[in-house]
Scaffold this active site. Structure first.
Site, PDB file in Angstrom:
ATOM      1  N   ARG A 170       0.710   3.801  -3.268  1.00 23.13           N
ATOM      2  CA  ARG A 170       0.083   5.091  -2.981  1.00 23.13           C
ATOM      3  C   ARG A 170       1.123   6.196  -2.777  1.00 23.13           C
ATOM      4  O   ARG A 170       1.039   7.263  -3.390  1.00 23.13           O
ATOM      5  CB  ARG A 170      -0.800   4.983  -1.732  1.00 23.13           C
ATOM      6  CG  ARG A 170      -1.909   3.963  -1.847  1.00 23.13           C
ATOM      7  CD  ARG A 170      -2.910   4.078  -0.712  1.00 23.13           C
ATOM      8  NE  ARG A 170      -3.745   2.886  -0.598  1.00 23.13           N
ATOM      9  CZ  ARG A 170      -4.968   2.868  -0.078  1.00 23.13           C
ATOM     10  NH1 ARG A 170      -5.497   3.985   0.372  1.00 23.13           N
ATOM     11  NH2 ARG A 170      -5.653   1.747   0.006  1.00 23.13           N
TER      12      ARG A 170
ATOM     13  N   GLU B 215       0.816  -1.210   0.000  1.00 22.74           N
ATOM     14  CA  GLU B 215       0.000   0.000   0.000  1.00 22.74           C
ATOM     15  C   GLU B 215       0.854   1.267   0.000  1.00 22.74           C
ATOM     16  O   GLU B 215       0.534   2.241  -0.689  1.00 22.74           O
ATOM     17  CB  GLU B 215      -0.938   0.005   1.210  1.00 22.74           C
ATOM     18  CG  GLU B 215      -1.978  -1.107   1.207  1.00 22.74           C
ATOM     19  CD  GLU B 215      -3.045  -0.928   0.132  1.00 22.74           C
ATOM     20  OE1 GLU B 215      -3.048   0.114  -0.544  1.00 22.74           O
ATOM     21  OE2 GLU B 215      -3.884  -1.840  -0.013  1.00 22.74           O
TER      22      GLU B 215
ATOM     23  N   GLU C 222     -12.299   0.523 -10.157  1.00 21.14           N
ATOM     24  CA  GLU C 222     -11.923  -0.430 -11.205  1.00 21.14           C
ATOM     25  C   GLU C 222     -12.803  -0.357 -12.456  1.00 21.14           C
ATOM     26  O   GLU C 222     -12.297  -0.420 -13.590  1.00 21.14           O
ATOM     27  CB  GLU C 222     -11.923  -1.862 -10.641  1.00 21.14           C
ATOM     28  CG  GLU C 222     -10.788  -2.161  -9.693  1.00 21.14           C
ATOM     29  CD  GLU C 222     -11.007  -1.590  -8.307  1.00 21.14           C
ATOM     30  OE1 GLU C 222     -10.026  -1.426  -7.548  1.00 21.14           O
ATOM     31  OE2 GLU C 222     -12.190  -1.305  -7.960  1.00 21.14           O
TER      32      GLU C 222
ATOM     33  N   ASP D 226      -5.212 -10.153  -7.843  1.00 18.88           N
ATOM     34  CA  ASP D 226      -5.631  -9.384  -9.014  1.00 18.88           C
ATOM     35  C   ASP D 226      -4.496  -8.675  -9.739  1.00 18.88           C
ATOM     36  O   ASP D 226      -4.271  -8.870 -10.940  1.00 18.88           O
ATOM     37  CB  ASP D 226      -6.708  -8.378  -8.616  1.00 18.88           C
ATOM     38  CG  ASP D 226      -6.340  -7.542  -7.389  1.00 18.88           C
ATOM     39  OD1 ASP D 226      -5.325  -7.833  -6.746  1.00 18.88           O
ATOM     40  OD2 ASP D 226      -7.078  -6.587  -7.077  1.00 18.88           O
TER      41      ASP D 226
END
Length: 673
Positions: free
Chosen positions: A308, A304, A573, A437
């Site tokens: 980010r 993360e 998404e 994913d």
């Protein structure tokens, strides 16, 4: 005779005889001795006559000339090798992947290292609004600039309004010698497929953009203005109630902390730049300069914080040219490196950025596959900018290791990997949802980022898509929507996370870059499914997870929602894939679908005092049950993709020059060496 007899009377004089023989030799009586031995003795005699200083100077000069000669020979040899090998390199693509046509390579020149003098990049054009009566839109003089170390963003105190004007800027120099192929893909067949060296590529100085290569900017439209207004409303709530903190809690007018590093602010930096919000951007920049400190005793999640924070800082550096963001990126990048100090080189999930220690979660020694394989774009780019190979080597080693692992199912990977053994765990479960994913997303995007040379990445991606088609695709009833389910120990589940809606955009991106045309056909069917995950729900907003009906039942829709899955987190998404689909096809229906989603966000998640909130129940329009949290990715991804979706300017973050990380932060595609 008298002379002879007189000479004989006394003792012989050897010195007289030697003097007499000297001139005789000189005039040829004895013949002139030009032998090598005589010359060596003569030179040595002269050498010995020189002072010690003179001899030292001569020896130094000879040594210096010898070193220069060796260096020149090496440089000329490398240049000659690159020329003679080019034709061989150009033949390898078709041999490695028969029948594959590759799209044009990246055309954005590599930026200079942080300590180098930077040249000017071609500039990407932002947009200005249509001419409306009595309306003027800003901001003025906003440009996407090349990275320049000494550049600082100038403070502007002009007030921004929703109907201000975005200025026109130059278009990036057009790609030459290209062939337009299927669905607008730009194909250039002479691509090398040789894997790039671990050695960091030397930056190239870009050429200036000629006047004839520039074009008029595309006007900003009303839908984009609506996105700007939505961003400003969200930013108002963050600025008023959560400034400098990770996330806004808009209902309670407070904030929540995750890492204590201003996640929302950093995630939104490049969004503000792209939307042209100069005043907001400058305020945020001042906070980064004065208040963003990484030297604190706090555990952060490697994945993360990479996508980010590191991704956001690198992207903003490229767009603004402000070296402040690169320096901050180097700082956080170095502090994340202890995560890779594991027995297997598979990184731990958590890092203490103040203490320089790393560890797995308390309950397991596993990391998720998506997390360890979705940090590569950022660390590779950090190596390219700094010239420090350690960042790229660490993440490349992870990909090479995963490439060799057993436990895959036709390219599909399990969700977990052990940091000690380096092996997959929890075998037999395959999904394109959470925990797996972005592994598939980053296979393709790394291949594109590196100039389409790393064939292992492309092979793994192509094999995985075939695995998806073989094991995970099914059709629902009654509308026969194609969806991506999950496989658990041989049993198919009709469960699909909203996260999986990244896939249509990724497939379209691959098709645009020359991969199989059926990838685009699959993308078109899947984006229809993702839209129906919104359209078939009472609020017009998708839940976190849906289950599809495989058998027709009277009164039932394709989409079924379980109570535990009906929340909406303002995820990006579907909007992300709509952006790719519109950019590559020009079909206006994708813009219309995105506009519906934005309107429903405004209708059910907007908080009057500022900000937007996640909701717990997408099936209850009268009470969607707000959760009192605005995720940082709503500003960093969802609204950014909305703005780009509604734009008709393909040079507003040109997809032949930039690749988006999984947090929607654009990074430049590398120029082939």
């Amino acid at each position: 005779a008298a002379m002879y007899s007189g000479a004989a009377a006394g003792p012989p004089r050897r010195d007289f005889i030697s003097v007499t023989l000297g001139p005789e030799e000189a005039v040829g009586v004895g013949g002139y001795n030009n032998s090598k031995a005589w010359r060596r003795r003569s030179c040595w005699r002269k050498w010995k006559q020189l002072s010690r200083l003179q001899r030292s100077v001569i020896l130094f000069l000879f040594a210096f000339l010898a070193v220069c000669g060796v260096i020149s020979y090496t440089s000329m040899g490398e240049a000659w090798k690159s020329v003679t090998n080019k034709s061989l390199d150009d033949q390898r693509t078709e041999q490695a992947i028969p029948g594959l046509k590759l799209a044009n390579p990246a055309v954005l020149p590599a930026p200079q290292k942080a300590d180098a003098n930077h040249g000017d990049y071609p500039e990407l054009s932002l947009q200005k609004p249509p001419k409306l009566p009595h309306v003027r839109r800003g901001p003025s003089n906003l440009q996407i600039k090349a990275p320049q170390r000494a550049t600082r963003v100038k403070t502007r105190h002009d007030t921004m309004r929703a109907v201000e004007e975005l200025v026109e800027v130059d278009k990036v120099e057009k790609t030459e010698k290209s062939i337009i192929s299927w669905r607008g893909a730009v194909i250039e067949p002479d691509q090398s497929t040789e894997p790039p060296s671990n050695k960091i590529m030397e930056p190239e100085k870009p050429s200036s953009v000629e006047a004839e290569d520039q074009k008029e900017p595309v006007p900003i439209n009303e839908r984009q203005l609506a996105v700007i207004e939505a961003f400003r409303h969200a930013w108002k709530g963050y600025k008023d109630f959560a400034w400098g903190h990770d996330e806004l809690k808009p209902l309670s007018k407070s904030y929540s902390e995750w890492f204590g590093l201003g996640l929302t602010l950093i995630d939104a930096l490049d969004t503000m730049w792209i939307l042209g919000l100069k005043e907001e951007f400058e305020e945020a920049r001042k906070w980064v300069a004065n208040d963003l400190v990484f030297d604190k005793n706090v555990d952060v999640n490697l994945f993360e914080s990479t996508i980010r924070i590191l991704g956001g800082l690198l992207s903003t550096y490229h767009l603004s040219g402000d070296s402040l963001f690169l320096e901050k990126a180097k700082d956080i990048g170095n502090r994340l490196m202890p995560a890779f100090m594991t027995p297997s080189k598979i990184p731990y999930s958590d890092v203490n950025i103040g203490r320089g220690t790393a560890h797995p979660p308390r309950w397991t020694s596993d990391s998720t596959v998506a997390e360890v394989t979705s940090i590569q774009l950022e660390f590779r780019e950090l190596s390219r900018l700094t010239g420090d190979e350690k960042f790229q080597k660490a993440v490349d080693d992870v990909m090479k290791h995963v490439h060799t692992l057993s436990g895959k199912n036709d390219g599909l990977v399990p969700m977990f990997i052990n940091t000690n053994s380096g092996q997959f765990t929890h075998l037999g479960v395959y999904t394109l949802g959470a925990r797996a994913d972005s592994y598939y997303e980053y296979l393709l995007k790394q291949w594109i980022q590196g100039g389409k040379k790393e064939n292992e990445l492309l092979e793994d991606y192509m094999r995985a898509i075939e695995g998806v088609k073989k094991h995970l695709l099914q059709r629902s009833e009654p509308k026969k929507l194609t969806f991506v389910g999950e496989l658990a120990h041989g049993h198919f589940s009709a469960k699909m996370d909203h996260l999986v809606c990244f896939l249509p955009g990724t497939l379209a991106l691959g098709a645009h870059n020359g991969l199989a045309t059926d990838h685009m056909k699959l993308a078109e069917t899947l984006i229809e499914t993702c839209y129906q995950m919104y359209a078939q729900v009472e609020t017009g907003l998708s839940p976190e997870i849906v289950h599809f009906n495989l058998h027709a039942q009277k009164g039932h829709k394709d989409v079924e929602i379980k109570p535990a899955d009906r929340h909406n987190l303002l995820r990006p998404e579907t909007v992300e894939s709509l952006f790719y689909m519109y950019r590559f096809t020009g079909d206006k229906k994708y813009q219309d679908w995105g506009w519906e989603i934005l309107q429903n966000f405004n209708r059910y998640t907007r908080v009057p005092t500022g900000g937007y909130t996640s909701i717990n129940n997408v099936q209850n329009p009268s009470n969607p049950e707000p959760r009192d949290k605005m995720e940082s990715f709503f500003l960093g991804e969802t609204l950014k993709y909305m703005f780009l979706l509604f734009s008709d300017d393909i040079d507003l973050i040109n997809l032949d020059k930039y690749i988006f990380n999984t947090e929607a932060h654009p990074l430049p595609i590398w120029v082939p060496a």
